[in-house]
Scaffold this motif. Structure first.
Motif, PDB file in Angstrom:
ATOM      1  N   TRP A  75      50.677  51.253  82.904  1.00 49.32           N
ATOM      2  CA  TRP A  75      50.309  51.851  81.618  1.00 49.32           C
ATOM      3  C   TRP A  75      50.972  53.226  81.612  1.00 49.32           C
ATOM      4  N   LEU A  76      51.928  53.427  80.739  1.00 37.97           N
ATOM      5  CA  LEU A  76      52.777  54.611  80.817  1.00 37.97           C
ATOM      6  C   LEU A  76      52.105  55.852  80.246  1.00 37.97           C
ATOM      7  N   GLY A  77      52.348  56.972  80.914  1.00 39.07           N
ATOM      8  CA  GLY A  77      51.846  58.261  80.466  1.00 39.07           C
ATOM      9  C   GLY A  77      52.780  59.350  80.932  1.00 39.07           C
ATOM     10  N   VAL A  82      49.368  57.510  89.033  1.00 38.10           N
ATOM     11  CA  VAL A  82      48.201  57.120  89.827  1.00 38.10           C
ATOM     12  C   VAL A  82      48.354  55.648  90.212  1.00 38.10           C
ATOM     13  N   LEU A  83      48.350  55.368  91.509  1.00 38.80           N
ATOM     14  CA  LEU A  83      48.457  53.999  92.002  1.00 38.80           C
ATOM     15  C   LEU A  83      47.080  53.496  92.411  1.00 38.80           C
ATOM     16  N   ILE A  99      41.022  52.858  84.296  1.00 37.22           N
ATOM     17  CA  ILE A  99      42.331  52.871  83.647  1.00 37.22           C
ATOM     18  C   ILE A  99      42.224  53.445  82.234  1.00 37.22           C
ATOM     19  N   LEU A 100      41.207  53.020  81.484  1.00 33.50           N
ATOM     20  CA  LEU A 100      41.035  53.508  80.107  1.00 33.50           C
ATOM     21  C   LEU A 100      40.811  55.018  80.088  1.00 33.50           C
ATOM     22  N   ASN A 108      50.157  58.411  84.058  1.00 33.12           N
ATOM     23  CA  ASN A 108      50.979  57.233  84.294  1.00 33.12           C
ATOM     24  C   ASN A 108      50.253  56.381  85.340  1.00 33.12           C
ATOM     25  N   ILE A 109      49.929  55.147  85.012  1.00 30.82           N
ATOM     26  CA  ILE A 109      49.046  54.341  85.869  1.00 30.82           C
ATOM     27  C   ILE A 109      49.768  53.096  86.348  1.00 30.82           C
ATOM     28  N   VAL A 110      49.652  52.831  87.644  1.00 29.49           N
ATOM     29  CA  VAL A 110      50.208  51.620  88.243  1.00 29.49           C
ATOM     30  C   VAL A 110      49.102  50.947  89.053  1.00 29.49           C
ATOM     31  N   ALA A 111      48.936  49.654  88.847  1.00 29.67           N
ATOM     32  CA  ALA A 111      48.004  48.880  89.656  1.00 29.67           C
ATOM     33  C   ALA A 111      48.763  47.703  90.253  1.00 29.67           C
TER      34      ALA A 111
END
Length: 282
Positions: A75-77, A82-83, A99-100, A108-111
């Motif tokens: 989810w791009l930011g 953040v992984l 995540i929300l 910027n979120i990576v899972a």
């Protein structure tokens, strides 16, 4: 009923151990490293598909060369990356609420789905293998912050101790086991394995990884981690005892410990998420 089935299985493996300790050890280790792949529900899939999806092909060599395809979600930011690394028999959907919140703050979120979990490939799983996967994903997406739940937290500590990735500035450990020997001993106790079987398992671990289980101590490894740390653990955690968090606190000098009470091992609670967001955003 479930406990009876587990003890019956352990008893059968103990019987095999009388005839062949090595075979019994192999069977017990196979069970230990074979998570159930929990089916992802339609509503969960719908949320995960709001991310940019990417399969990352990974070739790692832990005890043997392994080719895996790891599913990642982004989810791009515009802020730091953040992984998110989930735990045993889970998948990336477990992070939805966090995540929300992070997305609303433009992080910027990576899972990632761990090996043998979610939409990633593989049938076997352990913290050492997971640490190698986290290493590749963290470097690929230039992670600044890592959040790991349960074995995801242990694996994050293994990873950063081994690779000392300079971009990683913060690590958050949620209900993380501090040492592999403790996890192993609880598994042996749960299954009711004999000393003969347990000894065979230890020997097989040594043959595979060149170390006895006691070596893989995430708490001690964290002593060499410079990244700022946050440890959150519930005092009533029935899966990973609170004493494991205290072990981390005694070695991880650049970390603070927050104790909760009543949220269990999952730590799925708004208060916990607020602690995480505050730590990341400060």
């Amino acid at each position: 009923m479930k406990g009876l089935i587990i003890k019956s299985m352990g008893g059968l493996i103990n019987f095999v151990g009388i005839l062949s300790p090595r075979l019994a050890g192999k069977i017990s280790l196979n069970l230990f490293s074979s998570p159930r792949r929990i089916k992802i529900k339609e509503k969960q899939r719908d949320f995960l598909e709001t991310a940019f999806l990417e399969d990352v092909d990974i070739n790692v060599s832990v005890d043997k060369p392994t080719n895996l395809t790891i599913k990642t979600y982004r989810w791009l930011g515009s802020k730091e990356t953040v992984l998110l690394a989930h735990g045993w028999e889970s998948n990336s959907f477990r992070w939805k609420s966090l995540i929300l919140k992070l997305k609303a703050l433009d992080y910027n979120i990576v899972a990632l789905d761990a090996p043998a979990h979610g939409y990633s490939s593989g049938t076997k799983f352990n913290a050492i293998l997971y640490a190698e996967c986290i290493n590749i994903i963290a470097k690929k997406f230039k992670a600044d912050i890592i959040v790991g739940h349960s074995v995801g937290g242990m694996s994050a500590a293994f990873f950063q101790n081994k690779y000392q990735v300079p971009t990683v500035k913060k690590i958050i450990l949620l209900g993380a086991p501090s040492n592999f020997a403790g996890v192993f001993s609880r598994y042996v106790k749960m299954m009711g394995y004999s000393k003969r079987v347990a000894k065979s398992m230890d020997q097989l671990i040594f043959e595979r990884f060149n170390y006895m289980p006691e070596h893989f101590n995430a708490a001690k490894f964290s002593e060499d981690i410079n990244a700022e740390g946050l440890i959150i653990h519930d005092k009533l955690d029935r899966i990973i005892p609170y004493s494991d968090a205290e072990d981390f606190q005694s070695f991880y000098k650049n970390a603070k410990l927050i104790a909760t009470e009543g949220y269990g091992h999952g730590l799925r609670n708004e208060e916990v998420e607020d602690h995480i967001v505050e730590f990341i955003d400060q």
